[in-house]
Scaffold this motif. Sequence first.
Motif, short mmCIF file in Angstrom:
data_model
loop_
_atom_site.label_atom_id
_atom_site.label_comp_id
_atom_site.label_asym_id
_atom_site.label_seq_id
_atom_site.Cartn_x
_atom_site.Cartn_y
_atom_site.Cartn_z
N LEU A 116 0.83 -1.20 0.00
CA LEU A 116 0.00 0.00 0.00
C LEU A 116 0.86 1.25 0.00
CD1 LEU A 116 -2.82 -0.91 2.58
CD2 LEU A 116 -2.90 -1.09 0.09
N GLU A 117 1.90 1.23 0.82
CA GLU A 117 2.79 2.39 0.91
C GLU A 117 3.52 2.62 -0.41
OE1 GLU A 117 4.56 5.73 2.36
OE2 GLU A 117 2.86 4.58 3.15
N ARG A 120 1.20 4.21 -2.76
CA ARG A 120 1.01 5.61 -2.38
C ARG A 120 2.17 6.46 -2.90
NH1 ARG A 120 0.28 4.60 2.50
NH2 ARG A 120 -2.00 4.60 2.51
N LYS A 121 3.39 5.98 -2.73
CA LYS A 121 4.57 6.72 -3.19
C LYS A 121 4.62 6.82 -4.71
CE LYS A 121 7.51 5.75 0.81
NZ LYS A 121 8.72 5.04 1.31
N GLY A 123 2.07 7.17 -6.46
CA GLY A 123 0.97 8.04 -6.86
C GLY A 123 -0.15 7.28 -7.56
N GLU A 125 -3.19 6.00 -6.98
CA GLU A 125 -4.29 5.98 -6.01
C GLU A 125 -5.32 4.92 -6.35
OE1 GLU A 125 -7.46 9.06 -3.87
OE2 GLU A 125 -6.40 9.66 -5.69
N LEU A 128 -4.02 1.64 -5.10
CA LEU A 128 -4.00 1.68 -3.63
C LEU A 128 -5.38 1.36 -3.06
CD1 LEU A 128 -2.87 2.45 -0.82
CD2 LEU A 128 -3.32 4.84 -1.42
N GLU A 132 -7.04 -2.06 -1.13
CA GLU A 132 -7.73 -1.93 0.16
C GLU A 132 -9.16 -2.45 0.06
OE1 GLU A 132 -5.93 1.68 2.70
OE2 GLU A 132 -7.00 2.32 0.89
N LYS A 177 -13.19 6.63 1.88
CA LYS A 177 -12.10 6.72 0.91
C LYS A 177 -12.62 6.61 -0.53
CE LYS A 177 -8.00 5.20 3.43
NZ LYS A 177 -6.81 4.34 3.36
N TYR A 181 -12.54 9.29 -3.54
CA TYR A 181 -11.89 8.90 -4.81
C TYR A 181 -12.80 9.20 -6.00
CZ TYR A 181 -9.88 5.95 -8.46
OH TYR A 181 -9.37 5.48 -9.64
#
Length: 287
Positions: A116-117, A120-121, A123, A125, A128, A132, A177, A181
């Motif tokens: 997930l991280e 996120r890094k 970009g 989304e 990500l 989830e 979330k 989005y």
Amino acid sequence: MNNNAVTEKAVSDFERFLKNEEREKATIEKYIREVRAFGRWLCGRTLEKEAVIEWKEHLQKENYASVTVNAKLSALNSFFSFMGWERLRVKFLRVQRKMFRDELKELTKEEYERLLEAARKEGNERLLILMETICSTGIRVSEVSYITVEAVKAGRAEVHLKGKIRTILLPEKLRRKLLHYVEAQGISAGEIFLTKNGTSLSRRQIWREMKALCKKADVESSKVFPHNLRHLFATSFYQIYKDIAKLADVLGHSSIETTRIYLLTTGEEHARNLEMMRLVTETESIF
């Protein structure tokens, strides 16, 4: 029997039959792929039972896992039944029930969080929140299309698969979330996870995007595939509720035996549990 053949017309008719039976899209694609592969392997040879047995032996010699061989045979047997060629059906390999899960394929919660991280890094989304969504609801990849704007607003999605309807509850944090989005993406109705062209994300595309995170997340690629998110949901759910029947309902399994496979421990976990039983004394051996 000599006029039996794996023709393109026969395969097309079989595909139409599977669709009319409302089989899952992924299942249909797999069955058709396996039947065509068998047809290519035959290469014009007479289609007799001996040839099918030889195909089965060929797969074993190619070192395919037993479950993979059986999956290929299942596709062929279904095709033979459809064609009325019952005499061509072959027996599956006998597979001993697995005791442990393969540690090289088990995705831990910590590894999931690193994925997930990494997304996120990067970009990414969409990926990500897609990961989830799958991991927090336990849905199949083929059920992602049921996550719509309407479902998010209602807090639940109704999945229609395999002749069954089941309700998927969306956790409140996930709902927030997803609502954020869709607003950011300008999606006002319908499916949420779409390509730039507005089509549904394919299983292959989701798999490919997840694999691209492996190096940055420092997670073995053998552990990273969409279905493993569903496995992580299952083990996390069971750790809290300890109710396999309820878990089977949530996952949409017809048989608890299928659910049991999701709950296999690794060999390391099993060994640790054996040690906790303390059935071997601490005294020195008398020999």
